[in-house]
Scaffold this motif. Structure first.
Motif, mmCIF file in Angstrom:
data_model
loop_
_atom_site.group_PDB
_atom_site.id
_atom_site.type_symbol
_atom_site.label_atom_id
_atom_site.label_comp_id
_atom_site.label_asym_id
_atom_site.label_seq_id
_atom_site.Cartn_x
_atom_site.Cartn_y
_atom_site.Cartn_z
ATOM 1 N N GLN A 1 0.953 -1.249 -0.101
ATOM 2 C CA GLN A 1 0.023 -0.035 -0.048
ATOM 3 C C GLN A 1 0.947 1.139 -0.017
ATOM 4 O O GLN A 1 0.325 2.387 -0.438
ATOM 5 N N LEU A 2 2.144 1.039 0.647
ATOM 6 C CA LEU A 2 3.074 2.200 0.772
ATOM 7 C C LEU A 2 2.974 2.944 -0.631
ATOM 8 O O LEU A 2 3.061 4.146 -0.826
ATOM 9 N N ALA A 3 3.351 2.241 -1.619
ATOM 10 C CA ALA A 3 3.616 2.567 -3.138
ATOM 11 C C ALA A 3 2.519 3.213 -3.495
ATOM 12 O O ALA A 3 2.418 4.259 -4.328
ATOM 13 N N ASP A 4 1.258 2.497 -3.562
ATOM 14 C CA ASP A 4 0.099 3.069 -3.958
ATOM 15 C C ASP A 4 -0.289 4.453 -3.452
ATOM 16 O O ASP A 4 -0.805 5.288 -4.249
ATOM 17 N N GLN A 5 -0.103 4.425 -2.023
ATOM 18 C CA GLN A 5 -0.389 5.643 -1.321
ATOM 19 C C GLN A 5 0.568 6.845 -1.788
ATOM 20 O O GLN A 5 0.127 7.972 -1.846
ATOM 21 N N ALA A 6 1.700 6.593 -1.973
ATOM 22 C CA ALA A 6 2.798 7.429 -2.464
ATOM 23 C C ALA A 6 2.325 8.005 -3.789
ATOM 24 O O ALA A 6 2.368 9.294 -3.847
ATOM 25 N N ALA A 7 1.754 7.196 -4.825
ATOM 26 C CA ALA A 7 1.345 7.810 -6.065
ATOM 27 C C ALA A 7 0.095 8.576 -5.685
ATOM 28 O O ALA A 7 0.143 9.847 -6.365
ATOM 29 N N THR A 8 -0.732 8.095 -5.072
ATOM 30 C CA THR A 8 -2.128 9.059 -4.743
ATOM 31 C C THR A 8 -1.913 10.292 -4.018
ATOM 32 O O THR A 8 -2.568 11.340 -4.473
ATOM 33 N N HIS A 9 -1.160 10.296 -3.124
ATOM 34 C CA HIS A 9 -0.944 11.561 -2.623
ATOM 35 C C HIS A 9 0.400 12.389 -2.879
ATOM 36 O O HIS A 9 0.409 13.463 -2.314
ATOM 37 N N GLY A 10 0.941 11.908 -3.854
ATOM 38 C CA GLY A 10 2.314 12.691 -4.382
ATOM 39 C C GLY A 10 3.246 12.874 -3.344
ATOM 40 O O GLY A 10 3.889 13.786 -3.119
#
Ligand code: NAD
Length: 242
Positions: free
Chosen positions: A178-187
């Motif tokens: 999830q860290l990678a997904d959230q990094a993309a979503t939150h910039g």
């Protein structure tokens, strides 16, 4: 606990694997279910069954003569509601709410017959609180909370308890992915996501270990748990104290 049989779903990894091993350490005969054969093969001292838990019609092939049911299998998907894939929403509800319902439904007759049973539903802080971008997960976990309470009310007269365990972020592949997904979503970078998003509302600034969750599950299945039912046990480093 030596005479008890348990079915633990999503037992090839993370919290499920920790619960399977913890209950086995108490002498429980554990049936560990997952669709990840390699992960199941890595477990010690448990019976394993490979099954896709989202395939609801196949769930009746799983053992129903168990005294303890740990509904644990789950996945996460992070996307704004207006972009959330509808088929993924259905899948998550099927895996994380309908499969637990089916497994509870088919194991209760054995538990009622024995006059003893324990249903433990691995919910989440997201069973009690929402976060943006997690529509399906939050909906499934809120539904699981309701299901657990109904089972508690119906099961009480038969010696069956039903409870939820509600962790904040636990150190498992579900969170690291999830860290990678959230990094993309939150910039943000992945370490910023950990500090500023995941651990931001948490007072104890670290990820929870799967063994800490499994310890609570063992208590809920143990000899002192008969009056504990219809409850949700928050294990969240202080998140919901806000
Ligand atoms: P994980 O990814 O480590 O393990 C989940 C397991 O479920 C995996 O072994 C996976 O193969 C299995 N699984 C997924 N879909 C399946 C399917 N269709 N059929 C069979 N098996 C399937 O995740 P985890 O973090 O250990 O999560 C376990 C439970 O704990 C989930 O319900 C999750 O929502 C909940 N939870 C996790 C956290 C956390 O921070 N990790 C926090 C709160 C609640």
């Amino acid at each position: 606990m030596e005479t008890r049989r348990a079915l633990v779903t999503g037992a090839a990894s993370g919290i499920g694997a920790a619960c399977a091993q913890r209950l086995a350490a108490d002498g429980v005969h554990v049936v560990a279910v997952d669709f990840d054969q390699a992960g199941l093969d890595a477990l010690d001292g448990v019976e394993t069954v490979v099954a896709d838990l989202s395939d609801l019609e196949r769930l009746s092939d799983l053992p129903s003569d168990v005294d303890i049911l740990v509904n644990n299998a789950g996945v996460q998907q992070v996307a704004p509601v207006e972009q959330f894939p509808p088929e993924r929403f259905s899948y998550i509800l099927r895996l994380m709410l309908e499969a637990p319902f089916r497994l509870i439904r088919q194991t209760l007759p054995h538990m009622y017959g024995a006059g003893w049973g324990r249903v433990v539903n691995i919910s989440s802080v997201h069973g009690l609180r929402a976060s943006p971008f997690k529509a399906a997960y939050v909906a499934a976990k809120h539904g699981l909370e309701g299901l657990s309470k109904v089972v508690a009310l119906e099961g009480a007269a038969h010696g069956v308890t039903s409870n939820c365990v509600n962790p904040a972020y636990v150190r498992t592949p579900l969170v690291t992915a999830q860290l990678a997904d959230q990094a993309a979503t939150h910039g943000l970078s992945e370490s910023e996501v950990l500090d500023k998003v995941l651990l931001e509302p948490v007072a104890v600034k670290r990820l929870i270990e799967p063994a800490e969750v499994a310890e609570l599950v063992a208590v809920l299945c143990g000899p002192a748990s008969a009056s504990i039912t219809g409850s949700s046990f928050v294990l969240d480093g202080g998140w919901t104290a806000h």
